[in-house]
Design an enzyme around this catalytic site. Structure first.
Site, short mmCIF file in Angstrom:
data_model
loop_
_atom_site.label_atom_id
_atom_site.label_comp_id
_atom_site.label_asym_id
_atom_site.label_seq_id
_atom_site.Cartn_x
_atom_site.Cartn_y
_atom_site.Cartn_z
N ASP A 221 7.96 7.80 -7.36
CA ASP A 221 9.61 7.17 -7.34
C ASP A 221 9.46 5.59 -7.88
O ASP A 221 8.42 5.15 -8.32
CB ASP A 221 9.87 7.42 -5.96
CG ASP A 221 9.17 6.25 -5.05
OD1 ASP A 221 8.19 6.02 -5.19
OD2 ASP A 221 9.66 6.46 -3.81
N LEU B 216 3.00 6.05 5.65
CA LEU B 216 2.50 7.61 5.66
C LEU B 216 2.98 8.04 7.28
O LEU B 216 3.19 9.22 7.50
CB LEU B 216 1.18 7.73 5.35
CG LEU B 216 1.00 7.45 3.89
CD1 LEU B 216 -0.39 7.89 3.67
CD2 LEU B 216 1.95 8.01 2.98
N HIS C 13 15.44 2.65 -4.78
CA HIS C 13 15.91 2.52 -6.15
C HIS C 13 16.67 1.46 -6.46
O HIS C 13 16.91 0.96 -7.59
CB HIS C 13 15.99 4.03 -6.54
CG HIS C 13 15.04 4.74 -6.88
ND1 HIS C 13 15.50 6.20 -7.38
CD2 HIS C 13 13.74 4.68 -6.71
CE1 HIS C 13 14.08 6.78 -7.33
NE2 HIS C 13 13.10 5.71 -7.23
N ALA D 211 0.89 -1.09 -0.24
CA ALA D 211 0.08 -0.01 0.01
C ALA D 211 0.68 1.28 0.06
O ALA D 211 0.69 2.21 0.79
CB ALA D 211 -0.86 -0.07 1.27
N GLY D 212 1.85 1.26 -0.88
CA GLY D 212 2.84 2.41 -1.06
C GLY D 212 3.57 2.58 0.46
O GLY D 212 3.95 1.61 1.05
#
Length: 263
Positions: free
Chosen positions: A145, A64, A90, A60-61
């Site tokens: 990203d 946060l 990355h 879910a990303g």
């Protein structure tokens, strides 16, 4: 406990994201565990294919809550921290693309933010019919990203990529397949079995030829046609002196299944 679980069987390395209580949101521990796991997969000769999965939810990303905790930092310090963090993220994207093994994303539930970017970095993607997708960065004032802005225009075209990235709308597995973001949609109950079946097929294939094919496909977007043709001829010729070539020909002529990878 590791945030990325590893299991190797029949040449298939299954990497399972393991923060179910947070829908596998990416935190600092998972960033490092993913980097380390994909680095091992890249160099482990026992690995012929990789399945990247997340259980009930793919990812879910970003986390946060961790993002919010960094707001107390002075702007210059916060900017430096996030630049270093995304550079570490990355490393996984680059390793997934660089490794000479096919990587299959097995997606159920949420694939949001970097979860979608990570799925796009994989060579193939199988999604459950309950999967849903959103790039989502725009909803919290961030740009994407993980390579999303590189993969999306190549997969869906410039206008569709802009729609996905600038609006951040949610879309389902059927839509993702129609747009060419995933290869297959299966019932949720069959996702694990279908993903493993596909990965075993890849792992049993001619690994050196598949590695060369993966590299050729990736190079194609930056090559002119003459450059790509030259790369194809060199790789074709190199494959022709590998034992897998003789095995493949023999199996075809003898009407049997090839046994690639034999010495």
């Amino acid at each position: 406990m590791s945030t990325v679980l590893s299991h190797l069987e029949d040449g298939v390395l299954t990497l399972t994201l393991n923060r179910p209580e947070a829908l596998n949101a990416l935190n600092l521990a998972m960033i490092e565990d993913l980097r380390a796991a994909t680095a091992r997969a890249e160099h482990d000769e026992a690995v012929g294919a990789v399945v990247l999965r997340g259980g009930e939810h793919f990812m879910a990303g970003g986390d946060l809550k961790w993002f919010h905790s960094q707001l107390a930092l002075p702007p210059a310090e916060r900017q430096a921290l996030f630049e270093q963090t995304i550079a570490a993220v990355h490393a996984t994207t680059l390793q997934v693309r660089r490794m000479g093994k096919p990587v299959v994303a097995s997606v159920s539930g949420a694939a949001a933010g970097f979860g979608l970017s990570l799925m796009l970095a994989c060579d193939l993607a199988v999604a459950a019919d309950n999967a849903y997708f959103t790039l989502a960065y725009c909803h919290i004032g961030l740009s994407p990203d993980g390579g999303a802005t590189w993969f999306l225009p190549r997969a869906v075209g410039a206008k569709r990529a802009a729609e996905i990235a600038l609006l951040g709308d949610r879309f389902d597995a059927a839509q993702a397949k129609e747009w060419g973001l995933i290869n297959r949609v299966v019932p949720a109950a069959e996702l694990e079995a279908e993903s493993a079946k596909l990965a075993r097929r890849l792992a049993a294939g001619p690994r050196q030829a598949l590695a060369r094919t993966k590299a050729l496909l990736q190079a194609s977007s930056g090559n002119s046609l003459p450059e790509q043709l030259f790369a194809e001829q060199g790789n074709f010729a190199a494959c022709s002196v590998h034992p897998d070539f003789a095995e493949g020909l023999g199996a075809f002529l003898e009407k049997r299944k090839p046994a690639f990878g034999q010495k």
